[in-house]
Design a protein around this motif. Structure first.
Motif, PDB file in Angstrom:
ATOM      1  N   UNK A 120      84.195  21.099 138.869  1.00 18.87           N
ATOM      2  CA  UNK A 120      85.396  21.670 138.247  1.00 18.87           C
ATOM      3  C   UNK A 120      86.074  20.650 137.339  1.00 18.87           C
ATOM      4  N   UNK A 121      86.116  19.407 137.799  1.00 17.66           N
ATOM      5  CA  UNK A 121      86.739  18.349 136.992  1.00 17.66           C
ATOM      6  C   UNK A 121      85.955  18.121 135.714  1.00 17.66           C
ATOM      7  N   UNK A 122      84.624  18.104 135.834  1.00 15.92           N
ATOM      8  CA  UNK A 122      83.766  17.908 134.657  1.00 15.92           C
ATOM      9  C   UNK A 122      83.965  19.023 133.644  1.00 15.92           C
ATOM     10  N   UNK A 123      84.003  20.255 134.113  1.00 18.39           N
ATOM     11  CA  UNK A 123      84.212  21.400 133.217  1.00 18.39           C
ATOM     12  C   UNK A 123      85.561  21.288 132.514  1.00 18.39           C
ATOM     13  N   UNK A 124      86.572  20.884 133.255  1.00 21.22           N
ATOM     14  CA  UNK A 124      87.905  20.762 132.675  1.00 21.22           C
ATOM     15  C   UNK A 124      87.949  19.662 131.618  1.00 21.22           C
ATOM     16  N   UNK A 125      87.277  18.536 131.884  1.00 26.43           N
ATOM     17  CA  UNK A 125      87.296  17.422 130.939  1.00 26.43           C
ATOM     18  C   UNK A 125      86.489  17.737 129.674  1.00 26.43           C
ATOM     19  N   UNK A 126      85.547  18.650 129.787  1.00 25.54           N
ATOM     20  CA  UNK A 126      84.740  19.027 128.613  1.00 25.54           C
ATOM     21  C   UNK A 126      85.371  20.175 127.827  1.00 25.54           C
ATOM     22  N   UNK A 127      86.377  20.807 128.419  1.00 26.92           N
ATOM     23  CA  UNK A 127      87.047  21.931 127.772  1.00 26.92           C
ATOM     24  C   UNK A 127      87.667  21.479 126.437  1.00 26.92           C
ATOM     25  N   UNK A 128      87.657  22.354 125.425  1.00 28.00           N
ATOM     26  CA  UNK A 128      87.355  23.787 125.428  1.00 28.00           C
ATOM     27  C   UNK A 128      85.888  24.133 125.169  1.00 28.00           C
ATOM     28  N   UNK A 129      85.021  23.150 125.026  1.00 26.52           N
ATOM     29  CA  UNK A 129      83.606  23.423 124.799  1.00 26.52           C
ATOM     30  C   UNK A 129      82.891  23.565 126.142  1.00 26.52           C
ATOM     31  N   UNK A 130      81.675  24.107 126.157  1.00 21.72           N
ATOM     32  CA  UNK A 130      80.909  24.234 127.412  1.00 21.72           C
ATOM     33  C   UNK A 130      80.635  22.860 128.024  1.00 21.72           C
ATOM     34  N   UNK A 131      80.450  22.803 129.359  1.00 18.65           N
ATOM     35  CA  UNK A 131      80.247  21.511 130.033  1.00 18.65           C
ATOM     36  C   UNK A 131      78.976  20.782 129.613  1.00 18.65           C
ATOM     37  N   UNK A 132      77.987  21.520 129.055  1.00 22.00           N
ATOM     38  CA  UNK A 132      76.765  20.853 128.623  1.00 22.00           C
ATOM     39  C   UNK A 132      76.906  20.229 127.227  1.00 22.00           C
ATOM     40  N   UNK A 133      78.118  20.364 126.639  1.00 23.87           N
ATOM     41  CA  UNK A 133      78.382  19.776 125.325  1.00 23.87           C
ATOM     42  C   UNK A 133      79.690  18.968 125.409  1.00 23.87           C
ATOM     43  N   UNK A 155      84.310  16.816 123.746  1.00 23.16           N
ATOM     44  CA  UNK A 155      85.741  16.617 123.958  1.00 23.16           C
ATOM     45  C   UNK A 155      86.049  15.689 125.123  1.00 23.16           C
ATOM     46  N   UNK A 156      85.040  15.267 125.860  1.00 23.50           N
ATOM     47  CA  UNK A 156      85.262  14.410 127.026  1.00 23.50           C
ATOM     48  C   UNK A 156      86.020  13.126 126.674  1.00 23.50           C
ATOM     49  N   UNK A 157      85.603  12.373 125.649  1.00 21.79           N
ATOM     50  CA  UNK A 157      86.347  11.141 125.320  1.00 21.79           C
ATOM     51  C   UNK A 157      87.801  11.406 124.942  1.00 21.79           C
ATOM     52  N   UNK A 158      88.044  12.507 124.212  1.00 15.46           N
ATOM     53  CA  UNK A 158      89.398  12.835 123.790  1.00 15.46           C
ATOM     54  C   UNK A 158      90.261  13.170 124.999  1.00 15.46           C
ATOM     55  N   UNK A 159      89.714  13.955 125.931  1.00 20.46           N
ATOM     56  CA  UNK A 159      90.466  14.306 127.134  1.00 20.46           C
ATOM     57  C   UNK A 159      90.729  13.088 128.010  1.00 20.46           C
TER      58      UNK A 159
END
Length: 245
Positions: free
Chosen positions: A148-161, A164-168
């Motif tokens: 769930x945390x991974x999905x949230x950190x990758x949002x708004x794009x899918x978790x496999x892309x 947005x992780x660095x920005x979040x």
């Protein structure tokens, strides 16, 4: 603010932190500064009030009066603020939020007592921001699964892309910095302004600067206390989410 522990008058305008005395600690030179002394005074006031409140509540009557009224009013207002923001999570955090609120508020208005507000020192506000940061992420990992945390950190794009992780992550790191800098800068600006007023007009500063004290010390100090605690509660509540655990 004619700070006895902070400022000189006349031609010298001084709003810096100063070392009062030093000692050697394991071969290192350590200074006790004006900030340390002011923090100690604020803490002693809080501890003294807590002891007096504890004694008063042990002797509490069904119809409150005097000091008991003051204690119950403070507790009622703090509980109302925390319950209104954190809802079902308020019980777990009301002691922490209440303590931080009282500490920051007394620190902000301590200039009225001739002290240098401890919150005008970034070495005080940064640890407060870091405590909020730790609580946010402790509750994030406590109430959510890693997926769930991974999905949230990758949002708004899918978790496999995870573009947005660095920005979040940068956004997460910015939380304690923004919290601490906001509080520090607002309090320090008041210290600097009043230092200039008293330094420039010297003995003529008898009555009219009181209006500046009302705004810079009391009004602005209370607002900054409320903002810091409100943001802390909001961040922690969002970190917990809808979890019932």
């Amino acid at each position: 603010m004619e700070y006895g522990i902070l400022m000189s008058s006349g031609d010298e305008v001084d709003f810096m932190i100063h070392g009062l005395f030093k000692y050697s600690f394991f071969g290192h030179e350590v200074w006790i500064t004006t900030s340390h002394v002011c923090i100690l005074i604020v803490m002693l006031v809080i501890i003294g009030f807590a002891i007096a409140a504890n004694i008063a509540m042990k002797r509490a009557s069904e119809v409150p009066s005097g000091f008991q009224n003051v204690v119950e009013l403070i507790v009622e207002k703090l509980d109302g603020m925390i319950n209104g923001t954190m809802g079902k999570n308020a019980v777990k955090f009301r002691n922490y939020i209440g303590t931080v609120f009282i500490f920051i508020l007394l620190s902000n208005i301590s200039g009225l007592l001739g002290l240098r507000p401890p919150t005008a020192d970034y070495g005080v506000t940064l640890p407060l921001g870091l405590m909020t940061f730790v609580l946010i992420h402790f509750n994030t990992f406590r109430h959510h699964k890693l997926k769930e945390i991974w999905v949230d950190k990758c949002s708004p794009l899918p978790p496999w892309l995870p573009i947005w992780l660095p920005i979040n992550l940068i956004g997460d790191i910015a939380v304690p910095i923004s919290l601490s800098l906001r509080l520090f800068a607002n309090v320090l600006s008041g210290v600097v302004m009043m230092a200039l007023v008293y330094g420039l007009i010297g003995k003529l500063a008898l009555i009219w600067p009181a209006f500046l004290h009302v705004y810079l010390d009391i009004f602005s100090g209370a607002i900054q206390t409320y903002v810091f605690c409100m943001l802390t509660m909001t961040y922690i509540t969002n970190a917990i989410g809808d979890s019932d655990s």
